[in-house]
Design an enzyme around this catalytic site. Sequence first.
Site, short mmCIF file in Angstrom:
data_model
loop_
_atom_site.label_atom_id
_atom_site.label_comp_id
_atom_site.label_asym_id
_atom_site.label_seq_id
_atom_site.Cartn_x
_atom_site.Cartn_y
_atom_site.Cartn_z
N SER A 149 -11.79 6.77 -3.39
CA SER A 149 -11.64 5.62 -4.28
C SER A 149 -12.51 4.48 -3.78
O SER A 149 -12.81 4.40 -2.59
CB SER A 149 -10.18 5.16 -4.31
N TYR A 162 -2.41 2.32 -0.16
CA TYR A 162 -3.31 3.13 -1.00
C TYR A 162 -4.73 3.02 -0.48
O TYR A 162 -5.44 4.03 -0.32
CB TYR A 162 -3.23 2.66 -2.45
#
Length: 300
Positions: A149, A162
């Site tokens: 990501s 995250y």
Amino acid sequence: MVRLPYTGPVAHKRGRVVLVTGAGSGIGRAIALRQAAAGDIVLATDIDLAAAEQTAKLADGACHAYALDVRDPEQWNALADTVIAGFGVPDILVNNAGIALGGAFLEQSPQDWEKIMAINVHGVVHGCTIIGSKMVQRGQPGHIVVIASGAAWTPNRVAPSYAVSKAAALMVAESLRTELAPKNIGVSAVCPGVTRTQLAANATLVGAASTEEVRSNFAAVQSRYSFATPDLVARAVQRAIRFDLAIVPVNFDATLAWVLHRVSPGLMRWICAIPTMELAETTARVATDRLSRISFHGQV
């Protein structure tokens, strides 16, 4: 066979066997559908078997559904045995399964960290270890993709665990790439920015963030700032496999974050400390404009 520079180990192979995790929705489904349409034999896995089966029904090509909880190495081993018996060793593994967890760093419990790391990091490690070792034993070209990501290089006050998990997944890919390159197995990290999926809507929220209003706002922000579609990420996966790319940022926001992180980590941290998305976006655009003028025109 000698392959040309800038082409992946399995770039030109036909009828490749492609195993995709988290293929029941979102990015994983888009990857499975695109690979099946390209003529590959896709093994769509998901913790929700019904969702994986729906992906298989939607596919324009060969796509088979399997249940898989990526946290469980025993399930990985059982799946590997089943897949190899039916189709042979996968040519391509796409580690896509992941979750989001929102809330301030100091409000997240050890259990919260264990949950997100078990899926976003250990799930990737299990897949790379178990399927990757089968690729090496087979002695033929292969490719492993890790869906990381843009959060991997973005200090994050909204979902710090995250960001940490995706940074770890990125380093798994980079480390494995150095190890498997001599064995003609490519490894790529594809790093989407904000993407139009249900990640925010399905995220676990903790502490002060754990209200339906915050969840709604979280999903609205994702929708507003979604510069990428799942299919755009799927195309980036195909590009990574075709050209054996190490790191592939997807779309404007992930690329911007990557540039700022490399050029000025301090500036990146300052932008990420701004409390509102609107202010952060404006500041990032101004910083990018100034950096581009410094880089390309030699003046501010």
